[in-house]
Design a protein around this motif. Structure first.
Motif, short mmCIF file in Angstrom:
data_model
loop_
_atom_site.label_atom_id
_atom_site.label_comp_id
_atom_site.label_asym_id
_atom_site.label_seq_id
_atom_site.Cartn_x
_atom_site.Cartn_y
_atom_site.Cartn_z
N HIS A 111 -5.58 -13.69 1.58
CA HIS A 111 -5.85 -15.25 3.17
C HIS A 111 -7.55 -15.45 1.95
N SER A 112 -8.14 -15.17 1.95
CA SER A 112 -9.20 -15.23 1.24
C SER A 112 -8.99 -17.09 -0.01
N LEU A 113 -8.28 -16.82 -0.57
CA LEU A 113 -7.83 -17.89 -1.88
C LEU A 113 -7.52 -19.70 -0.18
N LEU A 114 -6.47 -18.95 1.11
CA LEU A 114 -5.93 -19.82 1.31
C LEU A 114 -6.98 -20.34 2.59
N LYS A 115 -7.98 -19.99 2.65
CA LYS A 115 -9.47 -20.02 2.97
C LYS A 115 -10.36 -21.12 2.57
N LYS A 116 -9.73 -21.40 1.03
CA LYS A 116 -10.61 -21.85 -0.27
C LYS A 116 -11.98 -21.22 -0.65
N GLN A 117 -12.32 -19.62 -0.21
CA GLN A 117 -13.60 -19.10 -0.41
C GLN A 117 -13.74 -18.62 -1.46
#
Length: 931
Positions: A672-678
């Motif tokens: 989910h962090s990568l999906l949010k580009k964080q």
């Protein structure tokens, strides 16, 4: 045992290395004279744009609204330049792709494997021949061509390697960095007299390496919005750079532009193999010396791209990737790279016919120079009466073609000259391939001879140790004749002298001399061979033929599974029927039902898509929940038990369950962090590496009781495997392990109802009791089946969820819980460990089978090695050096995989023994249960 392992390792390392001398030798030769076209070139300077990882279809196709993602490039195609597809070769990686474009030759795989940043072999490139070169981009690529720059004429400017982060919020910054620095460079050149004079020289190149598209493809897939947006950004910046350059040079019309890619990318975001999505890259050229677009009414190609791209009316000119180098050299008038095998696409040139003919003539002479050097080297290293020249291109024929081509040019018959030069180039390339593979048959024969000898020797060792064939054999028969060592010694001296006078490489001595001691050892066992033949004569012929055919069929299924994964499904379905053809179905029905269920469940995995799947984190979390559920059942049974290990074992199980829970949380959170580009959270990264490190220690803390230790190994491995999974493959080790547990029970049941008595129950057997049982019993046919089962399960572990023959079938996003910054060796190591985890689980189960069946580990292991070697020999004969590059690469990789599997099996066996027999203390007490 150690002696046999050492000897086996040595022999297999030699066989493994032989493939690199036979098929992977460097094609480079040195000592040629530089060749260049003796006419004024059409361009003074050239700008080379390489969009790393850009697929041709994604650049040329129209989006869902019917608009081009790259309007500037499309305008070039329709109004200003030439276009087509640049066909790359395997392996489709950045390094070999850039070497092919800039140096003009296809780098051999052994050189590629030696590193990304250094030149493992010295080669000439277009950049070496320029007056000045300025380059911007990735440090990995730019360093390749700047190394050894004695004239200090290649200037590089690169960003830090840490910028190559797959999890970064916006990786297009890799490309904007390049474009911004190029603009700043031309701005600075206006105010710097020294730099201004350099950039106004002729024979200069500006090289822009654009890594953003490749990074976005790996992180988000080529079908993503990020990949498309990166293409749009590059297209916009291309237009601005062209404008900047034209303004700087006063629009003098002396700049040539080339835009291409080093390789493409699969739909699942990887590259390295020979899929058309990886080998088809865009090629667009415009500016000085480049032909304007040609309108055509119809074109024929093997693909249907033209209609999809709406470009069927603009002439498409496909080239090979190596053709880019001589084209660029001709455009700016520098010598062709010495090792280039590319052919100038003269139809793309907008020059006089004389220039085209002279350029093609230079191209032919340059490739012919390589042919001459290669022929001379081979002739000098071969006895004159054994040397067989390449008859299609004799010295006389070379001279005649060159003389005739020069005559055509003088007579202004330029088309005829070009055609004749192209004919000479093709002959010279065939001749280069002929001399490059000159020793192939000789080396292959010796390797096969050694292969057959080693397999025979290993078989004789097994037979001699367990079949009591030497009883009743006289002392004279046991001792070999003294003539045997003398004969082999004489052959060895003759072979050495033969290789010495031909100045062969030292590896040739190894390949040619190694079969001699192996076959000497085989012939020393003639009495064993005679005894075995006598024993076979007492065996019912029909039964013997039935077992032989069954064995051959099994090996063929394993071989075919390398090409068709569904063959593993067929094999597992056949294994599910095993209880029905034995007494197991009537004597152990519940265990037999479990065997059938897990065989059929495992058979589903080879039918699942190996590539192209979308990440499904819920399946990964579901696999973790199943492991936790299984662990709860085990913890409950431990609590009910009352033994000395209860406290330590209970704590260990709880720690392992906690580790699995952390893995599930990290996978979910990272996704989910990568999906949010964080990006990758630091805490998740720390937890991932901690779990990986602890997974090697946790199993050693459990008691060495057979099932307790195996379950501990499974849970520890699963905690790491979950972190490396993106979808259904997370369930694979769990199902495989369940089948392994049932297999151990099945073998126990088989043993209990055979002539061999079993004194212990499976639940009480300890791995620490695993001693060599050579004196316990002789071999039986069931032992051959056990060895075959192991090889089958190992191949299933290899191909169950992926196709290691095509490394790019493994999703690069599987390592994102550990790191997202590009690091090929760390990422490769993590993916390799993911591949090896199912191997380790199978090998540990095999250790348990050896304990329960009371068989010598040496003999059972030698049988396994023999089966693997038979497969390797099979693949050795299937190796191709013709056909498509995908066929060639696949055939070689299959052999390398089987040989690697054989070698790794030795190490995995040692690792499995360590994991199953060692015991550490959880609370600092002294070690116990150590063999």
């Amino acid at each position: 045992m150690l002696l046999y392992i050492t000897l086996g390792l040595l022999v297999h390392f030699v066989f493994f290395a032989s493939i690199f001398d036979i098929y992977f030798t460097s094609p480079l030769v040195h000592g040629m004279t530089p060749q260049f076209t003796p006419l004024p070139p059409p361009a003074k300077r050239l700008m080379l744009f390489v969009a790393d990882g850009l697929r041709a279809d994604k650049l040329y196709e129209l989006d869902e609204d019917g608009n081009s993602r790259a309007p500037f490039v499309r305008n070039i195609i329709m109004n200003e330049g030439s276009w087509g597809i640049s066909h790359t070769r395997v392996p489709t990686e950045s390094r070999p792709g850039h070497v092919a474009m800039i140096a003009g030759f296809y780098e051999d795989v052994s050189a590629v494997a030696k590193g990304w940043k250094e030149n493992p072999v010295e080669f000439d490139s277009l950049l070496n021949e320029t007056r000045y070169t300025w380059s911007w981009g990735s440090p990995d690529i730019l360093a390749m061509f700047a190394k050894g720059d004695l004239r200090s004429h290649i200037f590089t400017e690169s960003y830090d390697a840490s910028s190559e982060d797959f999890g970064a919020h916006d990786v297009t910054k890799l490309d904007t960095w390049v474009f911004d620095h190029v603009k700043e460079f031309f701005h600075a050149a206006r105010n710097n007299q020294s730099l201004f004079s350099k950039v106004n020289e002729d024979k200069i190149v500006f090289f822009l390496h654009l890594l953003g598209i490749d990074t976005n493809g790996h992180a988000h897939r080529p079908s993503s919005r990020e990949y498309s947006d990166n293409i749009k950004l590059v297209d916009k910046e291309l237009k601005e750079i062209e404008s900047t350059v034209k303004d700087f040079y006063g629009n003098d019309g002396k700049t040539a532009f080339i835009f291409t890619a080093d390789h493409g990318m699969t739909d699942w975001g990887s590259h390295g193999a020979g899929h058309p999505l990886e080998t088809c890259t865009p090629f667009i050229a415009w500016g000085a010396g480049i032909r304007l677009p040609q309108k055509v009414s119809a074109q024929k190609f093997d693909d249907s791209y033209l209609q999809e791209w709406k470009l069927e009316n603009w002439k498409r000119q496909d080239i090979n990737q190596a053709d880019v180098a001589p084209l660029m050299a001709a455009l700016i008038g520098v010598p062709f790279p010495l090792n280039s095998v590319g052919i100038i696409p003269v139809d793309m040139l907008n020059t006089s016919d004389l220039f085209k003919a002279e350029s093609m003539f230079t191209n032919a002479v340059q490739i012919l120079e390589q042919f001459k050097v290669k022929m001379t080297q081979k002739k000098e290293a071969t006895l004159s009466f054994l040397f067989t020249p390449f008859k299609s291109l004799s010295d006389t024929k070379q001279a005649n073609i060159l003389r005739k081509a020069r005559y055509y040019i003088k007579q202004k018959k330029y088309d005829e000259a070009v055609s004749l030069c192209r004919q000479l180039i093709h002959l010279a390339l065939r001749g280069l391939a002929y001399y490059h593979t000159y020793d192939r048959f000789f080396l292959a024969f010796n390797v096969v001879l050694g292969f057959v000898g080693w397999t025979s020797y290993a078989s004789l060792l097994i037979i001699k140790s367990h079949c009591n064939l030497m009883r009743g054999v006289s002392t004279e028969a046991k001792n070999p004749s003294r003539l045997l060592p003398c004969a082999f010694g004489a052959v060895g001296v003759s072979v050495t002298f033969f290789l010495l006078i031909q100045a062969c490489p030292w590896t040739y001595y190894v390949y040619c001399l190694l079969p001699l001691p192996i076959w000497y050892a085989v012939l020393r066992e003639i009495p064993v061979i005679q005894g075995f033949v006598t024993l076979l004569s007492t065996f019912p012929p029909r039964r013997f033929l039935g077992y032989l055919l069954l064995f051959i069929l099994g090996v063929e299924v394993l071989v075919l599974s390398f090409f068709y994964r569904y063959m593993l499904t067929a094999g597992l379905v056949a294994l599910a029927a095993w209880p029905f053809i034995t007494a197991l179905w009537t004597r152990a029905k519940s265990i037999s039902l479990s065997w059938i269920f897990f065989c059929l469940l495992l058979a589903v995995f080879p039918l699942m898509p190996v590539v192209g799947r979308k990440p499904d984190i819920f399946l990964v979390v579901g696999a973790g929940l199943l492991v936790l559920l299984l662990s709860l059942f085990v913890v409950t049974s431990v609590i009910k038990r009352k033994d000395s290990f209860i406290n330590e074992e209970l704590v260990l199980h709880l720690l392992q369950m906690l580790s699995v829970m952390f893995s599930m949380c990290v996978v979910y959170g990272t996704h989910h962090s990568l999906l949010k580009k964080q990006g990758l959270p630091l805490l998740n990264q720390i937890v991932s590496w901690t779990i990986l490190a602890s997974s090697f220690v946790m199993p050693l803390l459990s008691p060495p009781v057979l099932f307790d230790r195996l379950f501990s190994i499974l849970v520890s491995s699963m905690s790491t495997y979950l972190l490396l999974s993106t979808g259904y493959e997370a369930l694979f080790p769990l199902v495989l392990s369940c089948l392994m547990f049932v297999w151990i029970h099945m073998e126990q049941e088989t043993l209990q109802h055979s002539v061999v008595s079993c004194k212990q129950k499976v639940s009480t057997i300890q791995f620490a009791c695993n001693t060599d049982a050579a004196q316990c019993r002789d071999l039986c046919l069931d032992d051959i089946r056990r060895a075959f089962f192991l090889v089958f399960f190992l191949v299933t572990a290899f191909f169950g969820t992926g196709n290691i023959a095509s490394v790019n079938s493994f999703d690069p996003s599987s390592v994102y819980c550990f790191l997202t910054v590009f690091s090929p060796f760390k990422m490769g190591a993590l993916i390799m460990w993911k591949i090896l985890i199912p191997f380790v689980l199978v090998m540990c189960a095999f250790e348990a089978v050896q304990v329960t069946t009371q068989l010598s580990s040496k003999s059972l292991f030698l049988m396994v090695i023999n089966i693997s070697d038979i497969m390797a020999l099979h693949f050795f004969f299937l190796i191709k050096d013709y056909g498509s590059w995908l066929d060639i690469g696949t055939s070689i990789s299959h052999y390398v995989i089987v040989m690697s599997m054989t070698i790794f099996m030795v190490f995995l066996n040692c690792l499995a023994q360590m994991l199953t027999t060692r015991k550490l203390s959880l609370c600092g007490r002294p070690k116990s249960h150590v063999i």
